[in-house]
Design a protein around this motif. Sequence first.
Motif, PDB file in Angstrom:
ATOM      1  N   LEU A 162       0.838  -1.313   0.194  1.00 19.29           N
ATOM      2  CA  LEU A 162      -0.038   0.013   0.132  1.00 19.29           C
ATOM      3  C   LEU A 162       0.858   1.198   0.060  1.00 19.29           C
ATOM      4  CD1 LEU A 162      -2.911  -0.990   2.417  1.00 19.29           C
ATOM      5  CD2 LEU A 162      -2.939  -0.454  -0.020  1.00 19.29           C
ATOM      6  N   ILE A 163       1.862   1.155   0.676  1.00 16.93           N
ATOM      7  CA  ILE A 163       2.971   2.386   0.716  1.00 16.93           C
ATOM      8  C   ILE A 163       3.394   2.679  -0.585  1.00 16.93           C
ATOM      9  CG2 ILE A 163       5.248   3.069   1.457  1.00 16.93           C
ATOM     10  CD1 ILE A 163       4.681   2.006   4.220  1.00 16.93           C
ATOM     11  N   LYS A 164       3.788   1.668  -1.265  1.00 24.81           N
ATOM     12  CA  LYS A 164       4.140   1.559  -2.724  1.00 24.81           C
ATOM     13  C   LYS A 164       3.307   2.210  -3.608  1.00 24.81           C
ATOM     14  CE  LYS A 164       6.537  -0.730  -6.429  1.00 24.81           C
ATOM     15  NZ  LYS A 164       6.500  -2.230  -7.328  1.00 24.81           N
ATOM     16  N   ALA A 165       1.952   1.522  -3.439  1.00 26.21           N
ATOM     17  CA  ALA A 165       0.925   2.142  -4.286  1.00 26.21           C
ATOM     18  C   ALA A 165       0.426   3.576  -4.069  1.00 26.21           C
ATOM     19  CB  ALA A 165      -0.543   1.379  -3.874  1.00 26.21           C
ATOM     20  N   CYS A 166       0.687   4.199  -2.692  1.00 29.65           N
ATOM     21  CA  CYS A 166       0.350   5.562  -2.731  1.00 29.65           C
ATOM     22  C   CYS A 166       1.750   6.564  -3.209  1.00 29.65           C
ATOM     23  CB  CYS A 166       0.552   5.882  -0.922  1.00 29.65           C
ATOM     24  SG  CYS A 166      -0.705   5.090   0.100  1.00 29.65           S
ATOM     25  N   ILE A 167       2.991   6.006  -3.221  1.00 30.80           N
ATOM     26  CA  ILE A 167       3.792   6.717  -3.818  1.00 30.80           C
ATOM     27  C   ILE A 167       3.999   6.809  -5.374  1.00 30.80           C
ATOM     28  CG2 ILE A 167       6.438   6.644  -4.297  1.00 30.80           C
ATOM     29  CD1 ILE A 167       6.633   5.364  -1.438  1.00 30.80           C
ATOM     30  N   GLU A 168       3.279   5.732  -5.826  1.00 34.87           N
ATOM     31  CA  GLU A 168       2.894   5.621  -7.392  1.00 34.87           C
ATOM     32  C   GLU A 168       1.693   6.391  -7.798  1.00 34.87           C
ATOM     33  OE1 GLU A 168       3.101   1.304  -7.673  1.00 34.87           O
ATOM     34  OE2 GLU A 168       5.362   1.534  -7.858  1.00 34.87           O
ATOM     35  N   SER A 169       0.982   6.914  -6.570  1.00 34.85           N
ATOM     36  CA  SER A 169      -0.547   7.682  -6.921  1.00 34.85           C
ATOM     37  C   SER A 169      -1.453   6.860  -7.617  1.00 34.85           C
ATOM     38  CB  SER A 169       0.062   8.917  -7.825  1.00 34.85           C
ATOM     39  OG  SER A 169       0.549   9.747  -7.181  1.00 34.85           O
ATOM     40  N   ARG A 170      -1.398   5.579  -7.017  1.00 32.94           N
ATOM     41  CA  ARG A 170      -2.853   4.591  -7.722  1.00 32.94           C
ATOM     42  C   ARG A 170      -3.995   4.869  -7.118  1.00 32.94           C
ATOM     43  NH1 ARG A 170       0.339  -1.290  -7.121  1.00 32.94           N
ATOM     44  NH2 ARG A 170       2.097  -0.777  -8.448  1.00 32.94           N
ATOM     45  N   PRO A 171      -5.042   4.973  -7.977  1.00 32.65           N
ATOM     46  CA  PRO A 171      -6.275   5.306  -7.306  1.00 32.65           C
ATOM     47  C   PRO A 171      -6.597   4.552  -6.261  1.00 32.65           C
ATOM     48  CG  PRO A 171      -6.160   4.820  -9.567  1.00 32.65           C
ATOM     49  CD  PRO A 171      -5.189   4.445  -9.218  1.00 32.65           C
ATOM     50  N   PHE A 172      -7.250   5.272  -5.004  1.00 34.38           N
ATOM     51  CA  PHE A 172      -7.757   4.558  -3.999  1.00 34.38           C
ATOM     52  C   PHE A 172      -6.521   4.104  -2.866  1.00 34.38           C
ATOM     53  CE2 PHE A 172     -10.986   3.828  -7.180  1.00 34.38           C
ATOM     54  CZ  PHE A 172     -11.757   4.933  -6.787  1.00 34.38           C
ATOM     55  N   ALA A 173      -5.243   4.236  -3.259  1.00 32.31           N
ATOM     56  CA  ALA A 173      -4.368   3.583  -2.355  1.00 32.31           C
ATOM     57  C   ALA A 173      -4.176   4.297  -1.337  1.00 32.31           C
ATOM     58  CB  ALA A 173      -2.985   3.758  -3.368  1.00 32.31           C
ATOM     59  N   TRP A 174      -4.345   5.729  -1.038  1.00 35.11           N
ATOM     60  CA  TRP A 174      -4.220   6.478   0.330  1.00 35.11           C
ATOM     61  C   TRP A 174      -5.303   5.913   0.947  1.00 35.11           C
ATOM     62  CZ3 TRP A 174      -0.973   8.379   3.385  1.00 35.11           C
ATOM     63  CH2 TRP A 174      -1.743   9.152   4.342  1.00 35.11           C
TER      64      TRP A 174
END
Length: 101
Positions: free
Chosen positions: A10-22
Amino acid sequence: MSKSTNTPALIKACIESRPFAWQAFVDQCAHAVLESIRSFGKSTGRQWGDEEVAGYSRKVFENLRADDYAMLRGFDPSMNAETFLTVAVRRAVLAAEPASN
């Protein structure tokens, strides 16, 4: 947070600005952050009400998201995610508390 969590992903997804990750990150980590705030308060002799705990929690998540996720970018995937969050909590609480005289 349990050992089966996917916080590093999830941290990686946030950094990559993936939808709904935050939102997924916040949903997964909110309980651990709240418990860490309460535990830190108890260990340091502080007594905070629910509003103060919620305020510190908001500050933790603001810090984690600030500057394009700068704190999250510093996360080492080989590190324990709960320890990482505990450090983030302590930093946020200490920075947000008024200086004692």
